[in-house]
Design an enzyme around this catalytic site. Structure first.
Site, PDB file in Angstrom:
ATOM      1  N   GLU A 118      -5.366 -11.023  -1.999  1.00  9.72           N
ATOM      2  CA  GLU A 118      -6.090 -10.878  -0.592  1.00  9.72           C
ATOM      3  C   GLU A 118      -7.898 -11.007  -1.059  1.00  9.72           C
ATOM      4  O   GLU A 118      -8.742 -10.137  -0.576  1.00  9.72           O
ATOM      5  CB  GLU A 118      -6.014  -9.531   0.140  1.00  9.72           C
ATOM      6  CG  GLU A 118      -4.664  -9.577   0.587  1.00  9.72           C
ATOM      7  CD  GLU A 118      -4.180  -8.176   1.394  1.00  9.72           C
ATOM      8  OE1 GLU A 118      -5.234  -7.526   1.930  1.00  9.72           O
ATOM      9  OE2 GLU A 118      -3.112  -7.851   1.493  1.00  9.72           O
ATOM     10  N   GLU A 142       0.841  -1.326  -0.089  1.00 11.66           N
ATOM     11  CA  GLU A 142       0.035   0.006  -0.279  1.00 11.66           C
ATOM     12  C   GLU A 142       0.799   1.162   0.027  1.00 11.66           C
ATOM     13  O   GLU A 142       0.645   2.115   0.828  1.00 11.66           O
ATOM     14  CB  GLU A 142      -0.851  -0.170   1.167  1.00 11.66           C
ATOM     15  CG  GLU A 142      -1.991  -1.278   1.114  1.00 11.66           C
ATOM     16  CD  GLU A 142      -3.097  -1.507   2.479  1.00 11.66           C
ATOM     17  OE1 GLU A 142      -2.984  -0.467   3.273  1.00 11.66           O
ATOM     18  OE2 GLU A 142      -3.452  -2.505   2.488  1.00 11.66           O
TER      19      GLU A 142
HETATM   20  O1  G3I Z   1      -2.699 -10.646  18.122  1.00 13.08           O
HETATM   21  C1  G3I Z   1      -3.238  -9.790  18.692  1.00 13.08           C
HETATM   22  C2  G3I Z   1      -4.054 -10.577  20.155  1.00 13.08           C
HETATM   23  O2  G3I Z   1      -2.893 -10.968  20.987  1.00 13.08           O
HETATM   24  C3  G3I Z   1      -5.091  -9.399  20.917  1.00 13.08           C
HETATM   25  O3  G3I Z   1      -5.438 -10.266  21.939  1.00 13.08           O
HETATM   26  C4  G3I Z   1      -6.274  -9.085  19.845  1.00 13.08           C
HETATM   27  C5  G3I Z   1      -7.119  -8.217  20.546  1.00 13.08           C
HETATM   28  O4  G3I Z   1      -6.702  -7.108  20.669  1.00 13.08           O
HETATM   29  O5  G3I Z   1      -5.505  -8.448  18.742  1.00 13.08           O
HETATM   30  C6  G3I Z   1      -4.661  -9.276  18.099  1.00 13.08           C
HETATM   31  O6  G3I Z   1      -4.096  -8.266  16.885  1.00 13.08           O
HETATM   32  C7  G3I Z   1      -5.019  -8.230  15.915  1.00 13.08           C
HETATM   33  C8  G3I Z   1      -4.390  -8.896  14.554  1.00 13.08           C
HETATM   34  O7  G3I Z   1      -5.235  -8.246  13.446  1.00 13.08           O
HETATM   35  C9  G3I Z   1      -4.354 -10.329  14.670  1.00 13.08           C
HETATM   36  O8  G3I Z   1      -5.473 -11.095  14.844  1.00 13.08           O
HETATM   37  C10 G3I Z   1      -5.175  -6.709  15.666  1.00 13.08           C
HETATM   38  O9  G3I Z   1      -5.775  -6.009  16.823  1.00 13.08           O
HETATM   39  C11 G3I Z   1      -5.734  -6.546  14.568  1.00 13.08           C
HETATM   40  O10 G3I Z   1      -5.939  -5.083  14.250  1.00 13.08           O
HETATM   41  C12 G3I Z   1      -5.239  -7.232  13.279  1.00 13.08           C
HETATM   42  O11 G3I Z   1      -6.112  -6.868  12.107  1.00 13.08           O
HETATM   43  C13 G3I Z   1      -5.546  -7.231  10.982  1.00 13.08           C
HETATM   44  C14 G3I Z   1      -5.317  -5.832   9.989  1.00 13.08           C
HETATM   45  O12 G3I Z   1      -4.861  -6.387   8.705  1.00 13.08           O
HETATM   46  C15 G3I Z   1      -4.222  -5.154  10.687  1.00 13.08           C
HETATM   47  O13 G3I Z   1      -2.971  -5.877  10.653  1.00 13.08           O
HETATM   48  C16 G3I Z   1      -6.777  -8.034  10.166  1.00 13.08           C
HETATM   49  O14 G3I Z   1      -6.928  -9.238  10.854  1.00 13.08           O
HETATM   50  C17 G3I Z   1      -6.310  -8.600   8.636  1.00 13.08           C
HETATM   51  O15 G3I Z   1      -7.179  -9.129   7.935  1.00 13.08           O
HETATM   52  C18 G3I Z   1      -6.028  -7.252   7.975  1.00 13.08           C
HETATM   53  O16 G3I Z   1      -5.348  -7.579   6.863  1.00 13.08           O
HETATM   54  C19 G3I Z   1      -5.049  -6.522   5.786  1.00 13.08           C
HETATM   55  C20 G3I Z   1      -3.775  -6.698   4.964  1.00 13.08           C
HETATM   56  O17 G3I Z   1      -2.801  -7.119   6.109  1.00 13.08           O
HETATM   57  C21 G3I Z   1      -3.401  -5.602   3.954  1.00 13.08           C
HETATM   58  N1  G3I Z   1      -4.590  -5.287   3.256  1.00 13.08           N
HETATM   59  C22 G3I Z   1      -6.051  -5.130   3.865  1.00 13.08           C
HETATM   60  C23 G3I Z   1      -6.332  -6.008   4.995  1.00 13.08           C
HETATM   61  C24 G3I Z   1      -7.543  -5.815   5.727  1.00 13.08           C
HETATM   62  O18 G3I Z   1      -7.204  -4.697   6.430  1.00 13.08           O
END
Ligand code: G3I
Length: 384
Positions: free
Chosen positions: A333, A217
């Site tokens: 994705e 991105e």
């Molecule tokens: O790992 C922690 C966990 O320990 C904690 O208990 C929990 C509650 O706060 O959070 C967990 O981390 C989360 C992580 O996903 C793992 O599940 C983050 O809060 C959460 O923000 C994160 O969201 C991911 C997001 O990217 C940010 O990294 C989404 O699942 C994931 O689907 C999304 O994927 C992105 C791609 O990387 C890039 N393209 C867009 C796509 C959708 O946003």
């Protein structure tokens, strides 16, 4: 409220209730703002993926199976139908994968490639480093990444590494670093993370981590390089473009140095529906290629809606453009949401089928990866 035989097509009583909800209850209950990316807030609507919340295949699954020459049922998984050149993949959610159960029982027969949804991101593997760490050795936590890469290798699944440089999911100590510290921080990070998995092989003796989204991105929706958010803003505003280009080129070189066999990608979203953005992403890929960066292709996230019918023609056009540039295309994705409750499971299936068909017809399309496969585990979950 909805017809149980077809959870998307509401019956008359359901329509009356939806209308009532839409006119009176949702605005009041929605609070300050509905989730921007909601697939659909109404109860009973399908999610963006190919299996439902109970791991039953949806029309979208049937469409993919048929595009691959199958008969639409799950007896022959998508991976067994796909041509050898094509990775058929899914994002793999850490907790669900570790727990195994129906999640892995459904995943394994269908996919030959996985992308750890978050476990390889900067904020997961390097959350605690020092703001300035010349040796690049402190603060790493590979526990989740090691488990997922190990699980993939044990099942002879290929892995797309996601992602090395992204303005999302960065720890505070990176956000607080100076412009001069950003290059050594990410150089150390890439050498450490990519180098860690470089020689990992699966039970089949094949390389496990076959590709990396090196930069994710880098272009914003008005077709300019991202230069104004907290991370990319460190390179300055518009006058920072040369420095940003040089940084991106250097990150590709570093990833190649860490693993000369991995395929390296630029990755972005909304490129099939936003021409200005697509043009800039392709221009960036061309600049990198022409300036010696070891870029192998462009990954298109492909987060679409169930009304994006006809999108396959655009996907095919972009694949041909990249082929002429000597670059691969990867769908990285894909999911298909019911934005504002528009569309049906049939139109959702058509959109999935069109994109896979375009990928199959393009010799340089080397991965068709969805961002999950079951509606009960999707990044849209915040909207349920
Ligand atoms: O790992 C922690 C966990 O320990 C904690 O208990 C929990 C509650 O706060 O959070 C967990 O981390 C989360 C992580 O996903 C793992 O599940 C983050 O809060 C959460 O923000 C994160 O969201 C991911 C997001 O990217 C940010 O990294 C989404 O699942 C994931 O689907 C999304 O994927 C992105 C791609 O990387 C890039 N393209 C867009 C796509 C959708 O946003």
């Amino acid at each position: 409220m909805t017809n149980p035989d077809h959870p998307i097509t509401p019956t008359w009583p359901g329509l009356v209730r939806i209308l009532f909800l839409a006119l009176f209850l949702i605005p009041a209950a929605a609070g300050p703002a509905l989730c921007q990316w909601c697939s659909c807030d109404l109860e009973g609507w399908s999610g963006p993926l190919i299996f439902d919340r109970d791991y039953n295949p949806k029309p979208a699954y049937t469409a993919l199976s048929r595009e691959l020459g199958g008969v639409g049922d799950t007896n022959r998984g998508l991976r067994s139908l796909a041509p050898a050149r094509l990775g058929i993949g899914t994002a793999m959610r850490y907790q669900a994968a570790i727990e195994g159960g129906r999640y892995m029982a459904t995943l394994l027969p269908q996919f030959n490639q996985v992308t750890p949804e978050s476990a390889l991101k900067f904020g997961e593997v390097h959350p605690h480093g020092l703001a300035w760490d010349p040796a690049g050795q402190t603060g790493y936590d590979f526990s989740r990444a090691d488990q997922l890469i190990g699980l993939a290798a044990a099942n002879s699944l290929q892995v797309r590494g996601h992602t090395l440089v992204w303005h999302g999911f960065l720890p505070d100590w990176v956000m607080g670093a100076s412009r001069d510290q950003i290059t050594p921080i990410f150089t150390n990070h890439i050498l450490r993370v990519v180098g860690r998995f470089r020689d990992r092989k699966g039970g089949d003796g094949q390389k496990t981590v076959v590709a990396w989204d090196v930069v994710n991105e880098a272009v914003n929706n008005d077709g300019e390089l991202r230069l104004h958010d907290e991370f990319w803003g460190k390179f300055g505003g518009a006058e920072g473009e040369p420095a940003k280009l040089e940084f991106i080129r250097e990150m590709f070189e570093t990833a190649h140095r860490a693993d000369p066999e991995a395929r390296l990608f630029l990755n972005d979203f909304d490129c099939f529906t936003n021409q200005a953005k697509l043009d800039k992403v392709l221009a960036l890929a061309a600049w990198l290629r022409d300036n010696g960066a070891p870029i192998h292709g462009v990954g298109f996230q492909t987060h679409l809606t169930a009304t994006d019918l006809g999108i396959g023609a655009k996907v095919g056009e972009v694949a041909r453009t990249l082929e002429a540039m000597g670059l691969e295309m990867q769908i990285t994705e894909m999911d298909v949401r019911f934005q504002d409750c528009q569309g049906s499971e049939e139109t959702q299936a058509q959109v999935y089928g069109e994109v896979l068909r375009a990928c199959l017809m393009a010799g340089n399309c080397t991965s068709f990866t969805m961002w999950g496969f079951t509606d009960n585990i999707t990044w849209f979950e915040g909207c349920d």
